[in-house]
Design an enzyme around this catalytic site. Sequence first.
Site, PDB file in Angstrom:
ATOM      1  N   THR A  30       0.830  -1.218  -0.034  1.00 34.09           N
ATOM      2  CA  THR A  30      -0.066  -0.035  -0.059  1.00 34.09           C
ATOM      3  C   THR A  30       0.881   1.349  -0.117  1.00 34.09           C
ATOM      4  O   THR A  30       0.609   2.214  -0.502  1.00 34.09           O
ATOM      5  CB  THR A  30      -1.041   0.024   1.313  1.00 34.09           C
ATOM      6  OG1 THR A  30      -1.809  -1.001   1.128  1.00 34.09           O
ATOM      7  CG2 THR A  30      -1.759   1.321   1.326  1.00 34.09           C
ATOM      8  N   SER A  74       1.825  -7.476  -0.710  1.00 30.66           N
ATOM      9  CA  SER A  74       2.768  -8.561  -0.055  1.00 30.66           C
ATOM     10  C   SER A  74       2.008  -9.887  -0.036  1.00 30.66           C
ATOM     11  O   SER A  74       2.565 -10.670   0.482  1.00 30.66           O
ATOM     12  CB  SER A  74       3.056  -8.020   1.343  1.00 30.66           C
ATOM     13  OG  SER A  74       1.994  -7.634   2.473  1.00 30.66           O
ATOM     14  N   THR A 105       1.843  -4.431   4.596  1.00 31.56           N
ATOM     15  CA  THR A 105       1.854  -4.632   5.955  1.00 31.56           C
ATOM     16  C   THR A 105       1.395  -6.018   5.799  1.00 31.56           C
ATOM     17  O   THR A 105       1.376  -6.774   7.133  1.00 31.56           O
ATOM     18  CB  THR A 105       0.895  -3.661   6.424  1.00 31.56           C
ATOM     19  OG1 THR A 105      -0.211  -3.666   6.032  1.00 31.56           O
ATOM     20  CG2 THR A 105       1.339  -2.283   6.460  1.00 31.56           C
TER      21      THR A 105
HETATM   22  N1  ASP Z   1      -2.274  -5.613   0.772  1.00 35.46           N
HETATM   23  C1  ASP Z   1      -1.228  -4.590   0.957  1.00 35.46           C
HETATM   24  C2  ASP Z   1      -0.077  -5.326   1.315  1.00 35.46           C
HETATM   25  O1  ASP Z   1       0.307  -6.005   2.098  1.00 35.46           O
HETATM   26  C3  ASP Z   1      -1.439  -3.883   2.491  1.00 35.46           C
HETATM   27  C4  ASP Z   1      -0.655  -3.031   3.048  1.00 35.46           C
HETATM   28  O2  ASP Z   1       0.514  -2.803   2.375  1.00 35.46           O
HETATM   29  O3  ASP Z   1      -0.937  -2.308   3.987  1.00 35.46           O
HETATM   30  O4  ASP Z   1       0.713  -5.555   0.144  1.00 35.46           O
END
Ligand code: ASP
Length: 358
Positions: A30, A74, A105
């Site tokens: 994100t 991720s 995250t």
């Molecule tokens: N879906 C995203 C990821 O983990 C969520 C984030 O980065 O907060 O790549």
Amino acid sequence: MPDLNLPLLPLPTRADATAPRLLIIYTGGTVGMALNSSGELVPMEFGHLDRQMPELAHLQFRLELLSLPAPIDSSNVTPADWLFLAGLIDQHYLDFDGFVVLHGTDTMAYSAAALSYVLEHLGKAVVFTGAQVPVGANRSDAQRNLITALEIAAARHPRVHTVRVPEVCVFFNDVLIRGTRAKKVESQQFAAFKSENYPPLARAGISLEFDDNSIRLLPGARLKVHGQLETGVAVLRLFPGITEAVVSAILGVPGLRGCVLETYGSGNAPTAPWFLACLAEARQRGVWLLNVSQCEEGRVVQGKYETSARFAEMGIVGGEDITTEAAVTKLMFVLGLGVSEARTRELLATDLRGEITL
Ligand code: ASP
């Protein structure tokens, strides 16, 4: 061997030639998302980080940016990506004073734990961070998280000038967490991560307060980067009513070498004969079982109740106070070493990277 010839992009700052030199590695998530013309969130062109974050120009660090050729959400991260990332850090290890990994995250805790194992005798900070709101959006947490992560990556002890945090860690929303203790606990709020069963390594308020007693000491040995992770692993989470078909299907997966057994409370599980027989049969086939509690606090104490009394004699390893994230990646790492059965057992039960408190 992956192609490690990725270009480094210098970011303009106020630093002189003696300032700490830091490498930012952008992997996706994100933090680097932007809306495309169809209104979907997609990874943006990350070379323009300095346009999105003009405050970087005021930093007293020499900054360089390296972006993976195809940044990912991720949720798509794999053990191969962890080895690639470790290879990049190895390649640039001597040229930089510290590293910040921008990462989604969702699986950041797994990646930070995996890198903790793979980068043995780490003597510099590798700080994972990201954001709940994309860097280009109003109210993004990317600026705060990244700038403090850079400060942590560059930090030295005020008196002895050695590296302050020679660890893989996660910095998020003002808390620095050991990589093997991090857990994502929140998907909507900024405080997305928790340090499980271990104190935070630092807190960022008006000043950065390090807890030096909780940070691992600088290793005497040179960095050793491991190149193998075993992918034949699984997680078996127990719940009341779980059937023999489910347990035997998971433990019977072809090629399975290890399984995290997510048990209740202090490591308890059903005493039903079919259940114990499934575990014993898997053990006889050489499948390693690591007993991890579903509780967020506390620890596994095998044999405390009748419901885990048989585990030790079956050769099931008690995971102590390890997180599932650190346990899955520990199995991958230890089984990837290809060492003897006795050594595998010893390593699984040993605190390798601060993932358990014995
Ligand atoms: N879906 C995203 C990821 O983990 C969520 C984030 O980065 O907060 O790549």
